[in-house]
Design an enzyme around this catalytic site. Structure first.
Site, mmCIF file in Angstrom:
data_model
loop_
_atom_site.group_PDB
_atom_site.id
_atom_site.type_symbol
_atom_site.label_atom_id
_atom_site.label_comp_id
_atom_site.label_asym_id
_atom_site.label_seq_id
_atom_site.Cartn_x
_atom_site.Cartn_y
_atom_site.Cartn_z
ATOM 1 N N LYS A 188 -46.464 -1.946 -67.041
ATOM 2 C CA LYS A 188 -46.661 -3.748 -67.067
ATOM 3 C C LYS A 188 -46.392 -3.887 -65.861
ATOM 4 O O LYS A 188 -46.254 -5.359 -64.323
ATOM 5 C CB LYS A 188 -46.088 -4.441 -68.242
ATOM 6 C CG LYS A 188 -44.763 -4.139 -68.551
ATOM 7 C CD LYS A 188 -43.812 -5.379 -67.749
ATOM 8 C CE LYS A 188 -42.545 -4.746 -67.939
ATOM 9 N NZ LYS A 188 -41.347 -4.964 -67.488
ATOM 10 N N THR A 245 -43.640 -11.086 -67.816
ATOM 11 C CA THR A 245 -44.011 -10.311 -66.272
ATOM 12 C C THR A 245 -44.417 -10.052 -65.275
ATOM 13 O O THR A 245 -44.331 -10.333 -64.431
ATOM 14 C CB THR A 245 -43.468 -8.415 -66.292
ATOM 15 O OG1 THR A 245 -43.207 -8.198 -67.544
ATOM 16 C CG2 THR A 245 -43.459 -7.952 -65.398
#
Length: 335
Positions: A188, A245
């Site tokens: 990610k 994120t």
């Protein structure tokens, strides 16, 4: 009450130290840097890494790696590039009954091992688990409600971790897919860097939504090739961590990407932001997907931006002009 030792006095390690101490555990934090420990002792916080979060006076602080001895839980809060070295230092003092909890995210260069696999090599007699999910340290330390997952192949060990770190603001779910949880948590950062590039280019919500959706598809494909379970990537360690994120300014990966999208040299962007795990992870994920034959076009284009001088606009054009296909290629072609 559990005896919890946290290796690393960075933002996430300190935030979890506060969480665990508030839960009534006996908590020790180790750092390799004497000055950092002294600063926390004097000021009650690590203003450089976790500003505004007071570190409880009951938390013990040390630079002596033997502090891992007799711990019920040792949590690894070390950046991925330094994890093996710290684990090797601690190995001679580690009791075999101690449960190891890894929070570091990334792939080791050359070996392409996940961080829990690195830890398991250093501590072969210990149970090694992973704690991951959408959890910015800045919010965890301030008691903002957060939900994560601990992945472990030993249910009883996972319950020990759940009890030691759970609170009314920090909720932990259990999972048995260690590799999937780690791949999601590591990759990610790659997609978040790319999301930041999109923001730096001044692109819109449509673009970021497409990037995140196709990004989790790349992460899932690599995870499956490494032995993960597909369902894991729809959970907290997959899409949950990806959302936070890619969308938050707490994310160093996103902030570095924004600078790159605005024209800053990638190495300079990383220097300005500090620890940007996605920068190194992109290089390792690129090499791994080539080795395994996994199609990861976003990761490959980002690699070219970071390491080969490719223009972000050219990379975007390449992605948008790839051959037309279906969204769920395998399922469609079966019919």
């Amino acid at each position: 009450m559990a005896r919890v030792t946290i290796l690393g006095s960075g933002a996430f390690g300190l935030a979890l130290a506060v969480i665990s101490d508030n839960a009534g555990n006996d908590v020790t934090v180790w750092s390799a840097f004497e000055q950092e420990i002294e600063t926390i002792r004097k000021t009650g916080e690590n203003a450089a890494k976790l500003p505004g979060v007071k570190i409880n006076e009951s938390i013990k602080l040390t630079t002596d790696i033997s502090c891992v001895k007799n711990a019920d839980i040792v949590l690894l809060g070390i950046p991925s590039s330094f994890l093996r070295g710290v684990c090797e230092q601690a190995a001679g003092f580690m009791d075999p009954e101690t449960v190891i909890v890894n929070t570091s995210k990334g792939l080791e260069a050359d070996s392409f091992k996940t961080m829990s696999q690195v830890a398991k090599e250093c501590f072969p007699l210990n149970t090694v688990a992973v704690l991951t999910g959408p959890s910015h340290a800045e919010e965890v330390g301030r008691g903002i409600p957060t939900t994560v997952v601990t992945a472990c192949d030993d249910y009883n060990a996972a319950k020990v971790i759940q009890k030691a770190f759970s609170s009314h603001t920090f909720r932990i779910y259990l999972c048995d897919d260690v590799i999937g949880a780690e791949v999601g948590g590591s990759l990610k950062n790659v997609i978040a860097l790319a999301a930041g590039v999109c923001d730096g280019l001044g692109l819109g919500d449509n673009t970021k939504a497409a990037l995140m959706t196709r990004g989790i598809n790349e992460i899932r494909r690599l995870g499956l090739a490494m032995g993960a379970q597909a369902e894991t990537f729809a959970g907290l360690s997959g899409i949950g961590d990806l959302i936070v994120t890619c969308c938050s300014m707490h994310s160093r990966n996103r902030r570095a990407g924004i600078l790159i999208g605005k024209g800053t040299d990638p190495q300079e962007a990383v220097k300005q932001i500090g620890t940007v795990e996605g920068y190194v992870c992109t290089k390792n994920a690129y090499a791994l997907c080539k080795k395994l034959g996994v199609d990861m076009p976003i990761t490959c284009e980002l690699y070219d931006i970071l390491y080969c001088g490719r223009s972000p606009k050219d990379a975007l054009s390449t992605l948008m002009n790839r051959p037309w296909t279906t969204e769920l290629e395998a399922d469609f072609l079966k019919n």
